[in-house]
Design an enzyme around this catalytic site. Structure first.
Site, PDB file in Angstrom:
ATOM      1  N   ARG A 266      48.237  75.400  23.886  1.00 52.13           N
ATOM      2  CA  ARG A 266      48.265  74.363  22.858  1.00 52.13           C
ATOM      3  C   ARG A 266      48.691  73.056  23.507  1.00 52.13           C
ATOM      4  NH1 ARG A 266      52.896  73.137  20.285  1.00 52.13           N
ATOM      5  NH2 ARG A 266      53.775  75.231  20.317  1.00 52.13           N
ATOM      6  N   HIS A 270      52.926  71.946  17.681  1.00 49.53           N
ATOM      7  CA  HIS A 270      52.622  73.074  16.794  1.00 49.53           C
ATOM      8  C   HIS A 270      51.984  72.563  15.511  1.00 49.53           C
ATOM      9  CE1 HIS A 270      53.064  76.974  14.872  1.00 49.53           C
ATOM     10  NE2 HIS A 270      53.639  76.370  13.846  1.00 49.53           N
ATOM     11  N   TYR A 279      60.897  71.140  24.072  1.00 53.02           N
ATOM     12  CA  TYR A 279      60.999  72.499  24.585  1.00 53.02           C
ATOM     13  C   TYR A 279      60.028  72.823  25.727  1.00 53.02           C
ATOM     14  CZ  TYR A 279      57.236  73.051  21.091  1.00 53.02           C
ATOM     15  OH  TYR A 279      56.090  72.912  20.342  1.00 53.02           O
TER      16      TYR A 279
END
Length: 382
Positions: A266, A270, A279
């Protein structure tokens, strides 16, 4: 990879290996088992796959911009996962049925869903985006993994009716830790349901890396349920197409379900409410950009003698028109009437829903009375 790593179907018996037919630099790798499943895919067919991936990436970019501009409440980007979605969706027949999560916009595109239908649920204008019966695809499932059970039930029903149609359940790596997905795998294996479980392992379940929830490749989980598993390069549209065709062929011949793990990434957040910089590292993102599914396919087409510059220009123009249509569609989506929230909740009327409808109608009427009183007071003051 050796022949002993595969069973008679050509699926991997050691799914820690990686099925790849097109390298990140666009080189075509020979594979005697998988090549025969894509023997019909010539330069024209590859160009169409390139077109699909390029257009849906442009639509995804446009939808993300629309959210940032306040036109959509939320958007889950798919950038980076185009090959996994396009390659698998283009393996389907019209009578197959698809059950997705909230990120499979490219799959919906392949099933004929229009721009406005893609946006309505994310604009908050409808509880769902399209009529599933018209397109052979259920509306996006927000509950993580629930669609795996729906796909299994549909597949069992199709088999009982004597159809050779199959269903596909799309979910992410995070969903493999959900009970719904595991229950679906049990049911599908027990009843030889003609369903393909298509896991897009995009490396991050929101902010948790896949290695935290699984110490083994996700495709290995198929062993415990008694079904074949295959681990495929999810950024290689040709390998994805081949693997999905194999799985669908098994399903149509009554040999039951298959689990496909498409290893992809990805590139974006998200959802547009997420900040992936919190992160993951820039180095990780840069490394995965070198494996981009679109640029590798264009490199392969160039090596086959296709005029890449002309193809890029033609597809860019078409993608621009599609993006303009998407943007225009936002302004044409009507705001729903408040009471329509009760439509299509149940197949038949019932007293519980009628009571809620009455309560909500009286609640809305309070605002009408307040507006009328305010108007009257304003008129009296004049």
């Amino acid at each position: 990879m050796t022949p002993s790593d595969r069973d008679a179907t050509g699926l991997l018996t050691r799914p820690d290996h990686f099925v790849q037919l097109v390298t990140p630099t666009g080189e075509r790798r020979a594979d005697p088992e998988f090549d025969r499943w894509v023997a019909d895919v010539d330069a024209d067919a590859l160009s169409r796959l390139y077109r699909d991936m390029s257009i849906v990436r442009r639509l995804d970019t446009e939808a993300t911009a629309l959210q940032r501009q306040g036109e959509l409440g939320l958007w889950p980007p798919l950038a980076g996962q185009e090959a996994a979605q396009i390659g698998s969706a283009r393996a389907l027949r019209d009578d197959d049925f698809v059950f997705t999560s909230y990120r499979e916009h490219a799959v919906a595109w392949c099933r004929g869903v229009g721009p406005a239908e893609l946006l309505t649920v994310w604009r908050g204008s409808a509880a769902s985006g399209w009529n599933p019966a018209e397109h052979g695809i259920a509306v996006p499932q927000i509950i993580i993994g629930a669609q795996a059970l729906h796909a299994t039930g549909w597949a069992m029903g199709a088999a009982w009716e004597g159809s050779d149609a199959a269903s596909v359940a799309y979910f992410g790596d995070g969903a493999t830790s959900e009970g719904d997905v595991n229950e679906a795998l049990v049911f599908a294996a027990s009843f030889d349901a003609p369903v393909v479980f298509f896991c897009q392992n995009n490396q991050w379940a929101i902010s948790e890396p896949v290695g935290l929830q699984s110490k083994q490749p996700l495709a290995r989980r198929a062993d415990g349920f008694g079904m074949p598993g295959v681990r495929v390069d999810g950024n290689d549209v040709l390998a994805v197409l081949a693997a999905t065709r194999i799985a669908l062929d098994r399903a149509r011949r009554g040999e039951g379900p298959t689990l496909i793990e498409a290893v992809t990434y990805r590139l974006g957040p998200h959802t547009t409410a997420d900040d992936p910089k919190r992160y993951r590292t820039d180095d990780e993102l840069a490394e995965w950009r070198t494996r981009d599914p679109i640029t590798r396919l264009l490199a392969l087409l160039t090596s086959m003698g296709v005029d890449a510059d002309a193809l890029e220009r033609e597809v860019a123009e078409e993608a621009g028109r599609a993006a303009a249509e998407l943007r225009a569609a936002v302004t044409t989506i009507p705001d729903p009437e408040p009471m329509t929230v009760f439509d299509h909740v149940y197949a038949e009327p019932n007293s519980h829903l009628a009571r809620q409808r009455d309560h909500y109608a009286r609640y809305l009427a309070m605002f009408d009375d307040a507006d009328a009183a305010a108007s009257g007071a304003e008129g009296g003051a004049r």
